[in-house]
Design an enzyme around this catalytic site. Sequence first.
Site, PDB file in Angstrom:
ATOM      1  N   VAL A   1     -10.787   2.901  11.759  1.00 29.71           N
ATOM      2  CA  VAL A   1     -11.147   3.090  13.154  1.00 29.71           C
ATOM      3  C   VAL A   1     -12.493   3.808  13.322  1.00 29.71           C
ATOM      4  CG1 VAL A   1      -9.847   5.252  13.463  1.00 29.71           C
ATOM      5  CG2 VAL A   1     -10.220   3.731  15.400  1.00 29.71           C
TER       6      VAL A   1
ATOM      7  N   ARG B   1       2.634   5.999  15.226  1.00 26.00           N
ATOM      8  CA  ARG B   1       2.269   6.645  16.501  1.00 26.00           C
ATOM      9  C   ARG B   1       1.421   7.874  16.238  1.00 26.00           C
ATOM     10  NH1 ARG B   1       1.661   4.980  20.935  1.00 26.00           N
ATOM     11  NH2 ARG B   1       1.692   7.117  21.665  1.00 26.00           N
TER      12      ARG B   1
ATOM     13  N   TYR C   1       0.840  -1.202   0.000  1.00 30.75           N
ATOM     14  CA  TYR C   1       0.000   0.000   0.000  1.00 30.75           C
ATOM     15  C   TYR C   1       0.876   1.254   0.000  1.00 30.75           C
ATOM     16  CZ  TYR C   1      -3.498   3.283   1.772  1.00 30.75           C
ATOM     17  OH  TYR C   1      -4.321   4.362   1.954  1.00 30.75           O
ATOM     18  N   ASP C   2       1.811   1.337   0.952  1.00 34.21           N
ATOM     19  CA  ASP C   2       2.694   2.516   1.035  1.00 34.21           C
ATOM     20  C   ASP C   2       3.564   2.642  -0.211  1.00 34.21           C
ATOM     21  OD1 ASP C   2       1.686   2.489   3.571  1.00 34.21           O
ATOM     22  OD2 ASP C   2       3.503   1.682   4.489  1.00 34.21           O
TER      23      ASP C   2
ATOM     24  N   ASN D   1      -6.186  10.525   6.753  1.00 37.16           N
ATOM     25  CA  ASN D   1      -7.374   9.800   7.232  1.00 37.16           C
ATOM     26  C   ASN D   1      -8.676  10.585   6.989  1.00 37.16           C
ATOM     27  OD1 ASN D   1      -4.909   9.129   8.918  1.00 37.16           O
ATOM     28  ND2 ASN D   1      -6.240   7.418   9.455  1.00 37.16           N
TER      29      ASN D   1
ATOM     30  N   GLY E   1      -4.015   3.040  22.803  1.00 30.68           N
ATOM     31  CA  GLY E   1      -4.941   4.082  22.357  1.00 30.68           C
ATOM     32  C   GLY E   1      -4.375   5.492  22.464  1.00 30.68           C
ATOM     33  N   THR E   2      -3.069   5.609  22.757  1.00 32.87           N
ATOM     34  CA  THR E   2      -2.476   6.955  22.825  1.00 32.87           C
ATOM     35  C   THR E   2      -1.958   7.409  21.459  1.00 32.87           C
ATOM     36  OG1 THR E   2      -0.336   6.048  23.480  1.00 32.87           O
ATOM     37  CG2 THR E   2      -1.793   6.758  25.261  1.00 32.87           C
TER      38      THR E   2
HETATM   39  N1  UDP Z   1      -7.598   1.216  15.363  1.00 35.15           N
HETATM   40  C1  UDP Z   1      -8.165   0.873  16.590  1.00 35.15           C
HETATM   41  N2  UDP Z   1      -9.285   0.083  16.572  1.00 35.15           N
HETATM   42  C2  UDP Z   1      -9.894  -0.331  15.434  1.00 35.15           C
HETATM   43  C3  UDP Z   1      -9.327   0.030  14.187  1.00 35.15           C
HETATM   44  C4  UDP Z   1      -8.172   0.804  14.191  1.00 35.15           C
HETATM   45  O1  UDP Z   1      -7.667   1.261  17.657  1.00 35.15           O
HETATM   46  O2  UDP Z   1     -10.924  -1.040  15.530  1.00 35.15           O
HETATM   47  C5  UDP Z   1      -6.408   2.115  15.377  1.00 35.15           C
HETATM   48  C6  UDP Z   1      -5.274   1.657  14.462  1.00 35.15           C
HETATM   49  O3  UDP Z   1      -4.419   0.746  15.135  1.00 35.15           O
HETATM   50  C7  UDP Z   1      -4.590   2.988  14.197  1.00 35.15           C
HETATM   51  C8  UDP Z   1      -5.746   4.010  14.192  1.00 35.15           C
HETATM   52  O4  UDP Z   1      -6.810   3.356  14.895  1.00 35.15           O
HETATM   53  O5  UDP Z   1      -3.691   3.332  15.224  1.00 35.15           O
HETATM   54  C9  UDP Z   1      -6.219   4.389  12.795  1.00 35.15           C
HETATM   55  O6  UDP Z   1      -6.450   3.203  12.047  1.00 35.15           O
HETATM   56  P1  UDP Z   1      -7.031   3.247  10.560  1.00 35.15           P
HETATM   57  O7  UDP Z   1      -6.894   1.875   9.984  1.00 35.15           O
HETATM   58  O8  UDP Z   1      -8.384   3.865  10.560  1.00 35.15           O
HETATM   59  O9  UDP Z   1      -6.060   4.280   9.807  1.00 35.15           O
HETATM   60  P2  UDP Z   1      -4.446   4.257   9.543  1.00 35.15           P
HETATM   61  O10 UDP Z   1      -3.797   3.334  10.525  1.00 35.15           O
HETATM   62  O11 UDP Z   1      -4.297   3.830   8.117  1.00 35.15           O
HETATM   63  O12 UDP Z   1      -4.019   5.675   9.775  1.00 35.15           O
END
Ligand code: UDP
Length: 182
Positions: A52, A140, A10-11, A39, A72-73
């Site tokens: 998410v 992060r 993807y990247d 996002n 979750g930080t």
């Molecule tokens: N994430 C989460 N719970 C979920 C789905 C995603 O905590 O059910 C976290 C994920 O690990 C990431 C952030 O939310 O740190 C954003 O994830 P997403 O896939 O939406 O976007 P991306 O990682 O591509 O920025």
Amino acid sequence: MNPIGSRACYDEGKRCAETLFFDYHRQHRVEIKVARIFNTYGPRMHPNDGRVVSNFIVQALRGQDITIYGDGTQTRSFCYVDDLIDGFVRLMATGPDVTGPVNLGNPGEFSMRELAAIVLDITGSRSRIVHRPLPADDPRQRRPDISLANEALGWRPTVPLREGLGRTVAYFDAFLREVTAA
Ligand code: UDP
């Protein structure tokens, strides 16, 4: 950057596409516009998209556990879809000299804990928050610097996260009721 990780296609695919766009621009004078999308969320996301915002909203509306990956930080910056589209339209309306890359996203930064709390508040759900393992190579932080979009396109996002989430919750609420009734 990990070029061989499970998300690397993807990247690296995006990087390769930008390289080819600029090669065609230089060699064949193809008019190009390169936007880097951060996002984005809003109505009509797929409920199983795995992102998410859709995950948290669907879980909250169904009364299922809200799955925070890691502690979750980690933070993300969420752009409401209408703002993103406005950025695209402005970019496409520029002259041939504007090629980008131009970042399009909302610089407002939120942790996944904060996002979960807002979704719980808007939905009034009693879902519990649970923690799951953090996926490999999960950044992060992601936060766009949108100064170029601001200068070249006069663009900046206008929909605050809470308002955009409210509209997205309303969409999923209606969608899930329809699915359940069918
Ligand atoms: N994430 C989460 N719970 C979920 C789905 C995603 O905590 O059910 C976290 C994920 O690990 C990431 C952030 O939310 O740190 C954003 O994830 P997403 O896939 O939406 O976007 P991306 O990682 O591509 O920025």
